[in-house]
Design a protein around this motif. Sequence first.
Motif, PDB file in Angstrom:
ATOM      1  N   PHE A 109       6.610  -0.376 -12.625  1.00 40.90           N
ATOM      2  CA  PHE A 109       7.677  -0.120 -11.656  1.00 40.90           C
ATOM      3  C   PHE A 109       7.337   1.090 -10.803  1.00 40.90           C
ATOM      4  CE2 PHE A 109      11.703   2.157 -10.719  1.00 40.90           C
ATOM      5  CZ  PHE A 109      12.218   1.252  -9.792  1.00 40.90           C
ATOM      6  N   GLY A 110       6.900   2.167 -11.447  1.00 41.01           N
ATOM      7  CA  GLY A 110       6.526   3.365 -10.703  1.00 41.01           C
ATOM      8  C   GLY A 110       5.325   3.140  -9.810  1.00 41.01           C
ATOM      9  N   LEU A 111       4.326   2.421 -10.314  1.00 42.69           N
ATOM     10  CA  LEU A 111       3.141   2.136  -9.507  1.00 42.69           C
ATOM     11  C   LEU A 111       3.507   1.282  -8.295  1.00 42.69           C
ATOM     12  CD1 LEU A 111       0.094   2.438  -9.209  1.00 42.69           C
ATOM     13  CD2 LEU A 111      -0.177   0.397 -10.647  1.00 42.69           C
ATOM     14  N   GLY A 112       4.383   0.284  -8.515  1.00 38.79           N
ATOM     15  CA  GLY A 112       4.810  -0.558  -7.407  1.00 38.79           C
ATOM     16  C   GLY A 112       5.563   0.225  -6.343  1.00 38.79           C
ATOM     17  N   LEU A 113       6.452   1.139  -6.784  1.00 36.41           N
ATOM     18  CA  LEU A 113       7.177   1.967  -5.825  1.00 36.41           C
ATOM     19  C   LEU A 113       6.222   2.850  -5.024  1.00 36.41           C
ATOM     20  CD1 LEU A 113      10.381   3.231  -7.683  1.00 36.41           C
ATOM     21  CD2 LEU A 113      10.247   1.606  -5.792  1.00 36.41           C
ATOM     22  N   GLY A 114       5.264   3.432  -5.737  1.00 36.03           N
ATOM     23  CA  GLY A 114       4.304   4.294  -5.050  1.00 36.03           C
ATOM     24  C   GLY A 114       3.511   3.543  -3.998  1.00 36.03           C
ATOM     25  N   ILE A 115       3.045   2.352  -4.342  1.00 38.66           N
ATOM     26  CA  ILE A 115       2.292   1.542  -3.377  1.00 38.66           C
ATOM     27  C   ILE A 115       3.170   1.154  -2.195  1.00 38.66           C
ATOM     28  CG2 ILE A 115       1.115  -0.672  -3.062  1.00 38.66           C
ATOM     29  CD1 ILE A 115       0.152  -0.427  -5.947  1.00 38.66           C
ATOM     30  N   LEU A 116       4.441   0.828  -2.462  1.00 42.04           N
ATOM     31  CA  LEU A 116       5.373   0.498  -1.386  1.00 42.04           C
ATOM     32  C   LEU A 116       5.535   1.671  -0.423  1.00 42.04           C
ATOM     33  CD1 LEU A 116       7.568  -1.223   0.009  1.00 42.04           C
ATOM     34  CD2 LEU A 116       9.197  -0.305  -1.685  1.00 42.04           C
ATOM     35  N   PHE A 117       5.757   2.873  -0.969  1.00 43.57           N
ATOM     36  CA  PHE A 117       5.953   4.043  -0.120  1.00 43.57           C
ATOM     37  C   PHE A 117       4.691   4.358   0.687  1.00 43.57           C
ATOM     38  CE2 PHE A 117       9.081   5.489  -3.593  1.00 43.57           C
ATOM     39  CZ  PHE A 117      10.099   4.760  -3.006  1.00 43.57           C
ATOM     40  N   LEU A 118       3.522   4.218   0.067  1.00 45.32           N
ATOM     41  CA  LEU A 118       2.282   4.493   0.791  1.00 45.32           C
ATOM     42  C   LEU A 118       2.032   3.459   1.885  1.00 45.32           C
ATOM     43  CD1 LEU A 118      -0.319   5.672  -1.890  1.00 45.32           C
ATOM     44  CD2 LEU A 118       1.094   7.029  -0.359  1.00 45.32           C
ATOM     45  N   SER A 119       2.420   2.206   1.630  1.00 42.00           N
ATOM     46  CA  SER A 119       2.227   1.175   2.650  1.00 42.00           C
ATOM     47  C   SER A 119       3.117   1.418   3.875  1.00 42.00           C
ATOM     48  CB  SER A 119       2.518  -0.208   2.060  1.00 42.00           C
ATOM     49  OG  SER A 119       3.883  -0.329   1.701  1.00 42.00           O
ATOM     50  N   LEU A 120       4.261   2.075   3.670  1.00 42.92           N
ATOM     51  CA  LEU A 120       5.163   2.389   4.777  1.00 42.92           C
ATOM     52  C   LEU A 120       4.771   3.678   5.496  1.00 42.92           C
ATOM     53  CD1 LEU A 120       8.591   1.560   3.080  1.00 42.92           C
ATOM     54  CD2 LEU A 120       7.317   0.139   4.706  1.00 42.92           C
ATOM     55  N   TYR A 121       3.925   4.484   4.842  1.00 42.10           N
ATOM     56  CA  TYR A 121       3.509   5.762   5.438  1.00 42.10           C
ATOM     57  C   TYR A 121       2.475   5.502   6.526  1.00 42.10           C
ATOM     58  CZ  TYR A 121       1.399  10.426   5.742  1.00 42.10           C
ATOM     59  OH  TYR A 121       0.902  11.624   6.186  1.00 42.10           O
ATOM     60  N   GLU A 122       2.675   6.075   7.704  1.00 37.33           N
ATOM     61  CA  GLU A 122       1.792   5.836   8.841  1.00 37.33           C
ATOM     62  C   GLU A 122       0.932   7.050   9.184  1.00 37.33           C
ATOM     63  OE1 GLU A 122       4.269   4.617  12.045  1.00 37.33           O
ATOM     64  OE2 GLU A 122       4.797   2.676  11.114  1.00 37.33           O
ATOM     65  N   GLY A 123       0.874   8.004   8.281  1.00 40.67           N
ATOM     66  CA  GLY A 123       0.076   9.199   8.538  1.00 40.67           C
ATOM     67  C   GLY A 123      -1.376   9.013   8.160  1.00 40.67           C
ATOM     68  N   ARG A 124      -2.036  10.112   7.873  1.00 35.71           N
ATOM     69  CA  ARG A 124      -3.470  10.097   7.573  1.00 35.71           C
ATOM     70  C   ARG A 124      -3.740   9.334   6.280  1.00 35.71           C
ATOM     71  NH1 ARG A 124      -5.387  15.912   6.932  1.00 35.71           N
ATOM     72  NH2 ARG A 124      -7.357  14.805   6.584  1.00 35.71           N
ATOM     73  N   SER A 125      -4.777   8.507   6.301  1.00 38.60           N
ATOM     74  CA  SER A 125      -5.136   7.747   5.101  1.00 38.60           C
ATOM     75  C   SER A 125      -5.656   8.654   3.999  1.00 38.60           C
ATOM     76  CB  SER A 125      -6.199   6.693   5.447  1.00 38.60           C
ATOM     77  OG  SER A 125      -7.372   7.313   5.966  1.00 38.60           O
ATOM     78  N   ALA A 126      -6.203   9.821   4.369  1.00 35.41           N
ATOM     79  CA  ALA A 126      -6.701  10.760   3.353  1.00 35.41           C
ATOM     80  C   ALA A 126      -5.579  11.249   2.457  1.00 35.41           C
ATOM     81  CB  ALA A 126      -7.393  11.947   4.027  1.00 35.41           C
ATOM     82  N   ASN A 127      -4.369  11.392   3.021  1.00 36.42           N
ATOM     83  CA  ASN A 127      -3.225  11.808   2.216  1.00 36.42           C
ATOM     84  C   ASN A 127      -2.872  10.754   1.178  1.00 36.42           C
ATOM     85  OD1 ASN A 127      -3.013  14.179   3.701  1.00 36.42           O
ATOM     86  ND2 ASN A 127      -1.573  13.300   5.165  1.00 36.42           N
ATOM     87  N   LYS A 128      -2.955   9.481   1.570  1.00 39.01           N
ATOM     88  CA  LYS A 128      -2.690   8.394   0.619  1.00 39.01           C
ATOM     89  C   LYS A 128      -3.718   8.409  -0.503  1.00 39.01           C
ATOM     90  CE  LYS A 128      -1.037   5.271   4.291  1.00 39.01           C
ATOM     91  NZ  LYS A 128      -1.194   3.911   4.872  1.00 39.01           N
ATOM     92  N   PHE A 129      -4.988   8.491  -0.117  1.00 42.38           N
ATOM     93  CA  PHE A 129      -6.071   8.434  -1.094  1.00 42.38           C
ATOM     94  C   PHE A 129      -6.020   9.613  -2.047  1.00 42.38           C
ATOM     95  CE2 PHE A 129     -10.731   8.405  -2.120  1.00 42.38           C
ATOM     96  CZ  PHE A 129     -10.735   7.162  -2.721  1.00 42.38           C
ATOM     97  N   GLY A 130      -5.624  10.788  -1.523  1.00 41.26           N
ATOM     98  CA  GLY A 130      -5.600  11.988  -2.355  1.00 41.26           C
ATOM     99  C   GLY A 130      -4.580  11.910  -3.469  1.00 41.26           C
ATOM    100  N   LEU A 131      -3.461  11.208  -3.263  1.00 42.24           N
ATOM    101  CA  LEU A 131      -2.459  11.081  -4.325  1.00 42.24           C
ATOM    102  C   LEU A 131      -3.001  10.308  -5.519  1.00 42.24           C
ATOM    103  CD1 LEU A 131       0.829  10.315  -2.355  1.00 42.24           C
ATOM    104  CD2 LEU A 131       0.072  12.490  -3.317  1.00 42.24           C
ATOM    105  N   LEU A 132      -3.904   9.374  -5.271  1.00 41.83           N
ATOM    106  CA  LEU A 132      -4.432   8.539  -6.345  1.00 41.83           C
ATOM    107  C   LEU A 132      -5.648   9.157  -7.022  1.00 41.83           C
ATOM    108  CD1 LEU A 132      -4.163   5.043  -4.633  1.00 41.83           C
ATOM    109  CD2 LEU A 132      -2.781   5.881  -6.529  1.00 41.83           C
ATOM    110  N   THR A 133      -6.501   9.825  -6.259  1.00 40.79           N
ATOM    111  CA  THR A 133      -7.780  10.283  -6.809  1.00 40.79           C
ATOM    112  C   THR A 133      -7.961  11.783  -6.756  1.00 40.79           C
ATOM    113  OG1 THR A 133      -8.873   9.994  -4.668  1.00 40.79           O
ATOM    114  CG2 THR A 133      -8.884   8.115  -6.164  1.00 40.79           C
ATOM    115  N   GLY A 134      -6.995  12.521  -6.209  1.00 43.74           N
ATOM    116  CA  GLY A 134      -7.142  13.959  -6.118  1.00 43.74           C
ATOM    117  C   GLY A 134      -7.999  14.369  -4.935  1.00 43.74           C
ATOM    118  N   GLN A 135      -7.944  15.636  -4.601  1.00 45.28           N
ATOM    119  CA  GLN A 135      -8.729  16.125  -3.480  1.00 45.28           C
ATOM    120  C   GLN A 135      -8.773  17.645  -3.532  1.00 45.28           C
ATOM    121  OE1 GLN A 135      -6.814  15.254   0.243  1.00 45.28           O
ATOM    122  NE2 GLN A 135      -4.781  15.669  -0.565  1.00 45.28           N
ATOM    123  N   ILE A 136      -9.795  18.215  -2.865  1.00 45.15           N
ATOM    124  CA  ILE A 136      -9.842  19.659  -2.703  1.00 45.15           C
ATOM    125  C   ILE A 136      -9.107  19.995  -1.422  1.00 45.15           C
ATOM    126  CG2 ILE A 136     -11.324  21.641  -2.298  1.00 45.15           C
ATOM    127  CD1 ILE A 136     -13.436  20.417  -3.920  1.00 45.15           C
TER     128      ILE A 136
END
Length: 298
Positions: A109-136
Motif C-alpha cells: 500500500f505504501g509503495l503504491g502510494l509512493g509510486i502514485l505521488f511520484l507519477s504525478l510529480y512533474e519536477g526533476r526526475s533526479a528528485n524522484k530517483f533520489g527517494l528510492l536510491t539515495g543521493q549525495i
Amino acid sequence: MDLQDALQAIFSFDNYAELLPLVRNSLVAGAVLGLLGGLIGVFVVMRDLAFAVHGIAELSFAGAALALLVGANVVTGSLVGSVLAALVLGLMGIRARDRNSIIGVVMPFGLGLGILFLSLYEGRSANKFGLLTGQIVSVDDVQLNVLIVSAVSVIIALVAIWRPLTFASADADLAEARGVPVRGLSIVFMVLLGVAVALSIQVVGALLVLSLLITPAAAALRITASPARVVVLSVAFACISVVGGILLALGGRIPISPYVTTISFAIYLICRLLGPRRGRAVAGAESAPRKSLARPAP
C-alpha cells in the motif's frame, strides 16, 4: 558504453581534492547516521524486525513522495510516514505472526502510494530517483543541525531504555513476568525505529535502507557474542559503510546507495567467513582442557 567508460562512471577521481570539501557536511551526517543505524540495528536483529524496517521504509517513501508532490519538506514527510507506520506496527502487530501479516498489507500500500505521488510529480526526475536510491546532496548547516538533533534525540531515548529493552528483546515473557512494560517498550522502540528509518532514507533511499539498519548488526553478530562488542562493531561497520560510500560516490556518476550497500555486503561476507572459524577455534579451546583431563596420568 565500453568497460573503461563503465569503470570511469563508477570510479573517477578527477578533481577529487576540489570536490571533497563540498561534502564535509554530508560526511558528518553520514557518520551520525552510521552511529544511529549501528545502535538501533542491534535491537532490530534481536527482535527480528528486518521485515518491519522494510515496511516502515515504504510508508516513509510514500510520505516523502507526497511532500515532494505538494512542495513541502521531504524530510518532514518522510518522518511523518515512518512514525505513522511504526505506530501501526507497534500497536497492532505485537506477535511476530500478526506483525508480519500487517507488514505484508501495509508495505505494498505504501509503495503504491509512493509510486502514485511520484507519477504525478512533474519536477526533476533526479528528485524522484533520489527517494528510492539515495543521493549525495549539498547538506547545509541547517539541515545538518536538524539531522544531528534528531539522531541524538533517538540515541538518548534508546540509551534510556537500553537495559529493559534488552531484557524484553531477549525474553519477552520473562521480562513481562518481572514487571517490565513490554508492550510500552515495543511501541516506544517502533517509534524510534521509524525516525531512524526516515533519517537513513536520506542516504541509501527507501529500497536499500536495510543495508544500514540490518547488515552491520547482522555482520557483528556473526563474529562475536559479547553484547558490548556487538554494539561497537555494528556502529563501526555502519559508519564505514556510509562514510566510505560517500567518499567513493564522490568520484563517480552513480547514486550513493550502490557504494554503501556493496561495502556493507562485503563486510557481512567477511564476517560470515570468519564466523565459523571463530566458532571452531572456541570449540577447540574448550575441548582442550577436557582432553587433558581425560588423558591418563603417567
